[in-house]
Design a protein around this motif. Structure first.
Motif, short mmCIF file in Angstrom:
data_model
loop_
_atom_site.label_atom_id
_atom_site.label_comp_id
_atom_site.label_asym_id
_atom_site.label_seq_id
_atom_site.Cartn_x
_atom_site.Cartn_y
_atom_site.Cartn_z
N GLN A 161 1.19 -8.90 -9.51
CA GLN A 161 0.61 -8.43 -8.25
C GLN A 161 1.56 -8.79 -7.11
O GLN A 161 1.70 -9.97 -6.75
N THR A 183 -0.69 -5.47 -2.70
CA THR A 183 -0.83 -4.32 -3.60
C THR A 183 -1.80 -4.64 -4.73
O THR A 183 -2.15 -5.80 -4.97
N ALA A 184 -2.22 -3.59 -5.44
CA ALA A 184 -3.09 -3.77 -6.60
C ALA A 184 -2.28 -4.35 -7.75
O ALA A 184 -1.06 -4.17 -7.83
N PRO A 185 -2.94 -5.05 -8.64
CA PRO A 185 -2.24 -5.55 -9.83
C PRO A 185 -1.65 -4.40 -10.63
O PRO A 185 -2.14 -3.28 -10.61
#
Lengths: 121, 112
Positions: free
Chosen positions: B40, B44-46
């Motif tokens: 991650q 931001t998104a994983p």
């Protein structure tokens, strides 16, 4: 290409409910599980539960079992997560994620962009 | 307290090799359940980095590798680069928790 697009940010009062949507595109919607994962500010990832997009079967983490609902609408390729009885501890980024083929123990190969839910009086 | 235990932080200089550990128990990793790793980046998104029993996600360099033994798993990053600075999470499945997906608490990698 595969995309998961979530609904926009929400601000809620304590005791209220929130419903977050996650629209899938670029793949066969009913062929996968959807998982919901949340991340409180500065904290790690917390799994909330999954829904089988084909059957609608669900399974939730024990912590959320009494106040979470997960549904899907296959006609519009959208999954939903509703969390009720919100408290300030529920303030977090909520993610939907697609489970890789192979069952519920697989990795999450695509993620939505996240939906911020803020709970404040 | 996460069911899977990761060190809060690790660090290394560019070009070095670092590892991130993920310790579970007999009801998850020790029971043979797959372990997956996510990266991650800030804000931001994983992103799925490594997954057990699946194809390596496209675009993930082979500098990233994973292993598993007993009740533990490890993520190794070779040839450390500045852009590897991120949070890393392990994920598995636990049969004792009504069949729950579980995450480690996350490890912050700092590239010195």
């Amino acid at each position: 290409q595969v995309q998961l697009v979530q609904s926009g940010a929400e601000v809620k009062k304590p005791g209220a409910s929130v419903k977050v949507s996650c629209k899938g595109s670029g793949y066969r919607f009913t062929g996968y599980y959807f998982h919901w994962v949340r991340q409180a500010p500065g904290q790690g990832l917390e799994w909330m539960g999954w829904i089988n997009a084909n059957s609608g079967d669900t399974n939730f983490a024990q912590k959320f079992q009494s106040r979470v609902t997960m549904t899907r609408d296959t006609s519009i390729n959208t999954a939903y997560m509703e969390l009720s009885w919100l408290t300030s501890d529920d303030t977090a980024l909520y993610y939907c994620a697609r489970g890789s083929p192979g069952g519920v123990a697989t990795g999450f190969d695509y993620w939505g962009q996240g939906t911020l839910v803020a709970v404040s009086s | 307290q996460s069911v899977l235990t990761q060190p809060p932080s690790v660090s290394g200089a560019p070009g070095q090799r670092v590892t991130v550990s993920c310790t579970g128990s007999g009801s998850n990793i020790g029971a043979g359940y797959d372990v997956h790793w996510y990266q991650q980046l800030p804000g931001t998104a994983p992103k799925l980095l490594i997954c057990d029993n699946c194809n390596r996600p496209s675009g993930v360099p082979d500098r990233f590798s994973a292993s598993k033994s007993g009740t533990s798993a490890s993520l190794a990053i070779a040839g450390l680069q500045a852009e590897d600075e991120a949070d890393y999470y392990c994920q598995s499945y636990d049969i004792s928790l009504s069949g729950s997906v579980i995450f480690g608490g996350g490890t912050k990698l700092t590239v010195l």
